[in-house]
Design a protein around this motif. Structure first.
Motif, mmCIF file in Angstrom:
data_model
loop_
_atom_site.group_PDB
_atom_site.id
_atom_site.type_symbol
_atom_site.label_atom_id
_atom_site.label_comp_id
_atom_site.label_asym_id
_atom_site.label_seq_id
_atom_site.Cartn_x
_atom_site.Cartn_y
_atom_site.Cartn_z
ATOM 1 N N PRO A 54 31.544 42.569 32.352
ATOM 2 C CA PRO A 54 30.080 43.251 31.891
ATOM 3 C C PRO A 54 30.445 44.103 30.649
ATOM 4 C CG PRO A 54 30.922 44.218 33.914
ATOM 5 C CD PRO A 54 31.767 43.009 33.619
ATOM 6 N N THR A 55 29.594 44.122 29.661
ATOM 7 C CA THR A 55 29.625 44.926 28.436
ATOM 8 C C THR A 55 29.516 46.319 28.859
ATOM 9 O OG1 THR A 55 28.226 43.253 27.569
ATOM 10 C CG2 THR A 55 28.689 45.171 26.308
ATOM 11 N N ASN A 56 28.867 46.696 29.993
ATOM 12 C CA ASN A 56 28.646 48.158 30.449
ATOM 13 C C ASN A 56 28.661 48.119 31.973
ATOM 14 O OD1 ASN A 56 28.604 49.533 28.049
ATOM 15 N ND2 ASN A 56 26.333 48.763 27.610
ATOM 16 N N GLY A 57 29.153 48.999 32.476
ATOM 17 C CA GLY A 57 28.929 49.161 34.232
ATOM 18 C C GLY A 57 30.266 48.734 34.755
ATOM 19 N N THR A 58 30.046 48.976 36.402
ATOM 20 C CA THR A 58 31.206 48.851 37.065
ATOM 21 C C THR A 58 30.725 47.919 38.214
ATOM 22 O OG1 THR A 58 30.856 50.676 38.387
ATOM 23 C CG2 THR A 58 32.437 51.040 36.530
ATOM 24 N N VAL A 59 31.759 47.010 38.829
ATOM 25 C CA VAL A 59 31.594 46.368 39.935
ATOM 26 C C VAL A 59 32.651 46.951 40.914
ATOM 27 C CG1 VAL A 59 31.499 44.412 40.977
ATOM 28 C CG2 VAL A 59 31.025 44.351 38.726
ATOM 29 N N ASP A 60 32.020 47.619 41.936
ATOM 30 C CA ASP A 60 32.922 48.398 42.911
ATOM 31 C C ASP A 60 33.012 47.389 44.331
ATOM 32 O OD1 ASP A 60 34.074 50.139 44.781
ATOM 33 O OD2 ASP A 60 33.222 51.763 44.038
ATOM 34 N N TYR A 61 34.331 47.265 44.603
ATOM 35 C CA TYR A 61 34.642 46.492 45.776
ATOM 36 C C TYR A 61 35.159 47.345 46.922
ATOM 37 C CZ TYR A 61 33.711 41.431 44.282
ATOM 38 O OH TYR A 61 33.200 40.339 44.019
ATOM 39 N N ASN A 62 34.436 48.029 47.832
ATOM 40 C CA ASN A 62 34.907 48.835 48.751
ATOM 41 C C ASN A 62 35.832 49.868 47.913
ATOM 42 O OD1 ASN A 62 34.018 48.385 51.152
ATOM 43 N ND2 ASN A 62 36.072 47.375 51.978
ATOM 44 N N GLY A 63 35.255 50.605 47.133
ATOM 45 C CA GLY A 63 36.302 51.232 46.293
ATOM 46 C C GLY A 63 37.173 50.807 45.283
ATOM 47 N N VAL A 64 37.420 49.615 45.383
ATOM 48 C CA VAL A 64 38.333 49.111 44.371
ATOM 49 C C VAL A 64 37.504 48.424 43.150
ATOM 50 C CG1 VAL A 64 39.894 47.201 43.715
ATOM 51 C CG2 VAL A 64 39.876 48.491 45.948
ATOM 52 N N VAL A 65 37.811 48.913 41.804
ATOM 53 C CA VAL A 65 36.845 48.829 40.807
ATOM 54 C C VAL A 65 37.634 47.480 40.081
ATOM 55 C CG1 VAL A 65 35.583 49.467 38.626
ATOM 56 C CG2 VAL A 65 35.914 51.131 40.578
ATOM 57 N N LEU A 66 36.463 46.273 40.027
ATOM 58 C CA LEU A 66 36.801 45.186 39.299
ATOM 59 C C LEU A 66 37.218 45.323 37.578
ATOM 60 C CD1 LEU A 66 36.860 42.152 39.925
ATOM 61 C CD2 LEU A 66 34.761 42.004 39.390
ATOM 62 N N TRP A 67 38.032 44.859 37.161
ATOM 63 C CA TRP A 67 38.355 45.085 35.628
ATOM 64 C C TRP A 67 39.005 46.331 35.585
ATOM 65 C CZ3 TRP A 67 38.071 40.728 33.062
ATOM 66 C CH2 TRP A 67 37.276 39.793 33.519
ATOM 67 N N ARG A 68 39.104 47.230 36.673
ATOM 68 C CA ARG A 68 39.824 48.368 36.229
ATOM 69 C C ARG A 68 41.298 48.370 37.290
ATOM 70 N NH1 ARG A 68 37.677 54.009 38.541
ATOM 71 N NH2 ARG A 68 39.065 53.301 40.598
ATOM 72 N N ASP A 69 40.984 48.347 38.481
ATOM 73 C CA ASP A 69 42.053 48.148 39.538
ATOM 74 C C ASP A 69 42.477 46.626 39.551
ATOM 75 O OD1 ASP A 69 41.489 50.772 39.877
ATOM 76 O OD2 ASP A 69 40.069 50.318 41.362
ATOM 77 N N ILE A 70 41.637 45.790 39.606
ATOM 78 C CA ILE A 70 41.816 44.084 39.892
ATOM 79 C C ILE A 70 41.183 43.489 38.857
ATOM 80 C CG2 ILE A 70 42.412 44.342 42.241
ATOM 81 C CD1 ILE A 70 39.381 43.546 42.804
ATOM 82 N N ASP A 71 41.715 42.239 38.497
ATOM 83 C CA ASP A 71 40.797 41.390 37.629
ATOM 84 C C ASP A 71 40.155 40.275 38.399
ATOM 85 O OD1 ASP A 71 43.413 39.910 38.073
ATOM 86 O OD2 ASP A 71 43.850 40.262 36.143
ATOM 87 N N VAL A 72 40.627 39.857 39.624
ATOM 88 C CA VAL A 72 39.612 38.964 40.527
ATOM 89 C C VAL A 72 39.522 39.592 41.878
ATOM 90 C CG1 VAL A 72 39.680 36.597 41.172
ATOM 91 C CG2 VAL A 72 40.908 36.944 38.950
ATOM 92 N N PRO A 73 38.333 39.331 42.506
ATOM 93 C CA PRO A 73 38.133 39.937 43.748
ATOM 94 C C PRO A 73 39.196 39.287 44.757
ATOM 95 C CG PRO A 73 35.999 39.470 42.661
ATOM 96 C CD PRO A 73 37.358 38.879 41.840
ATOM 97 N N LYS A 74 39.555 40.276 45.849
ATOM 98 C CA LYS A 74 40.856 39.870 46.554
ATOM 99 C C LYS A 74 40.362 38.442 47.546
ATOM 100 C CE LYS A 74 44.124 42.066 45.046
ATOM 101 N NZ LYS A 74 44.944 41.331 44.045
ATOM 102 N N SER A 75 39.068 38.668 48.099
ATOM 103 C CA SER A 75 38.775 37.655 49.001
ATOM 104 C C SER A 75 37.205 37.144 48.646
ATOM 105 C CB SER A 75 38.877 38.384 50.393
ATOM 106 O OG SER A 75 38.400 37.641 51.410
#
Lengths: 208, 278
Positions: A54-75
């Protein structure tokens, strides 16, 4: 398990395709994305899968932020747009190859998921000989194989006959009971109302 | 990681086996031409040919053109065919995979870095395989033609068939330039092509790499890296300043740069369907 989208916007070649999306999705539910062609359903699914940033904003997977903590969701399992497999392999061989990448799914599990979508696991036909409906079913089987926590299905019942649609309904119901978070996009408003617990209406990249 | 590489080797083979088949045919045809050309020199000069003469015919490269002597240039069709063959066989798989089955693989691998590294491994493996094919076909052709099992260049054959007028290097240097440098340079070019395919498009990657290859046949300049793949343009056979030691350093730097640039870009890029219209 939850997914939280905060202020998601996405521009591609100076065109805003998603605008200020805020959503909280929880496991054990089927969410339906509804809207006209080009309203941003598929883009939103791609953002959730981590295929576009995304250009702006965050995608949070159970407290894990996509593009910051991981680059592909784990499951995650996804069928986005047309399914694509190796043409020279059978349906089973395609699923077996994919399952081998992330901890081998057993032969029984692969057969089981194929039967659940209405495919014959030991069908010797190569993928290139499959009908559109069979390709679509294999795409669904691939997305749900290994029972990922999040399942994203873009137009899952496209080209599938009535009996097949019934099987998809049963499969989604079973996965929901297993506490999976399911997101689907569907053109058919009636079908969407049957499949989804919560319908999210989109228009021109916004949620309305 | 091992599973991803295994997947790429399997899927890559399914994507490219027919291209590899065509490549083998091209190498066989080039060797038939080579065997006949060398036979004429053998018959005329009453000499014997070594295996290296046949390898030199296939991989030695086109005649060195001194500056300002462009009229001497003859398009090296056979040598270019090999370079185009390698580029065409390998250049499209990674991007085709990314826009199809590879998305499923990416989601299951849970890491963009692993996906990219796996493609790099596939790329290097495939280029190496193509060179193994070149060497095997050439050595078998040379044996059928009755060559000596010696790893030396024959002066008459080098001059009359391989565009090489003088040989001023040691045997080991010649072996490195003739057998290691083409492989190393092709690996570098294929990695550059893959990065350009990722950032721009597969077609642009192919065109840029082929431009480097073609310009290298005309100009013996250090920055045109295909020169390092040609014995005929090397300092040990002509008046150029192309040294294989420089070539090794430049190729390694470019390989690392391609790997890092590709990795950084891929970790941030959007994966959209082909011809996505917004």
């Amino acid at each position: 398990m939850y997914i939280e989208l905060k202020d998601i916007s996405k521009s591609i070649r100076k065109t805003e395709v998603l605008s200020n999306i805020n959503l909280r999705l929880e496991s054990g539910k089927v969410y339906g994305l509804k809207g006209k062609n080009g309203c941003g359903k598929t883009m939103l699914m791609r953002v959730i899968c981590g295929l576009i940033k995304p250009t702006n904003g965050t995608v949070d997977y159970n407290g894990v932020v996509l593009w910051r903590d991981i680059d592909v969701p784990k499951s995650i399992g996804a069928l986005i747009e047309n399914p694509s497999f190796i043409p020279g392999y059978t349906g089973y061989e395609n699923l077996e190859l994919l399952s081998s990448i992330k901890g081998k799914t057993s032969e029984e599990e692969i057969c089981d998921v194929m039967i659940k979508v209405g495919l014959e696991p030991y069908d010797k036909r190569k993928y290139r000989k499959y009908s559109l409906g069979m390709k679509q079913k294999l795409g669904i089987a691939c997305a749900v194989m290994g029972e990922p926590e999040v399942i994203v299905l873009d137009e899952p019942i496209n080209a599938i006959d009535e009996a097949g649609v019934e099987l998809v309904r049963e499969l989604l119901e079973e996965l929901k009971k297993k506490d999976k978070l399911i997101i689907i996009a569907c053109h058919d408003a009636d079908e969407m109302n049957v499949l989804a617990d919560e319908v999210i209406q989109m228009e021109k990249g916004h949620i309305i | 990681m091992r599973k991803l590489v295994k997947y790429d080797l399997r899927n890559g083979w399914h994507n490219t086996y027919y291209k590899i088949g065509i490549f083998v045919l091209v190498i066989v045809v080039i060797n038939i031409i080579g065997v006949n050309s060398i036979k004429m020199v053998i018959d005329n000069n009453k000499i014997n040919a070594d295996i290296l003469d046949y390898i030199c015919f296939v991989l030695g490269g086109p005649r060195y053109i001194p500056e300002g002597m462009f009229s001497m240039y003859v398009i090296p069709v056979l040598w270019l065919l090999i370079q185009v063959g390698i580029s065409y066989t390998i250049g499209y798989y990674a991007m085709n995979d990314l826009h199809a089955y590879g998305q499923q693989v990416l989601l299951r691998s849970s890491s963009r870095a692993k996906w990219w590294i796996s493609k790099i491994v596939w790329n290097v493996t495939m280029v190496s395989l193509l060179y193994v094919i070149i060497f095997i076909v050439t050595i078998v052709s040379a044996q059928i033609a009755g060559c000596k099992w010696d790893w030396e260049l024959t002066t008459d054959i080098a001059r009359d068939v391989c565009n090489i007028d003088m040989i001023a290097g040691k045997s080991q240097e010649i072996l490195i330039v003739l057998m290691v440098m083409p492989l190393l340079t092709s690996i570098t070019l294929s990695l550059i092509q893959m990065v350009l395919a990722l950032i721009l498009s597969p077609m642009i990657g192919f065109i840029v790499v082929q431009s480097i290859v073609i310009l290298s046949t005309i100009y013996a300049k250090k920055w045109l890296i295909s020169n390092y793949a040609m014995l005929s343009h090397n300092k040990i056979t002509c008046a150029s300043d192309i040294k294989y030691t420089d070539g090794i350093v430049i190729n390694v730097i470019l390989c690392l740069a391609a790997f890092v640039i590709g990795l950084c870009y891929f970790q941030r890029c959007d994966i959209l369907p082909k011809n996505e219209e917004v």
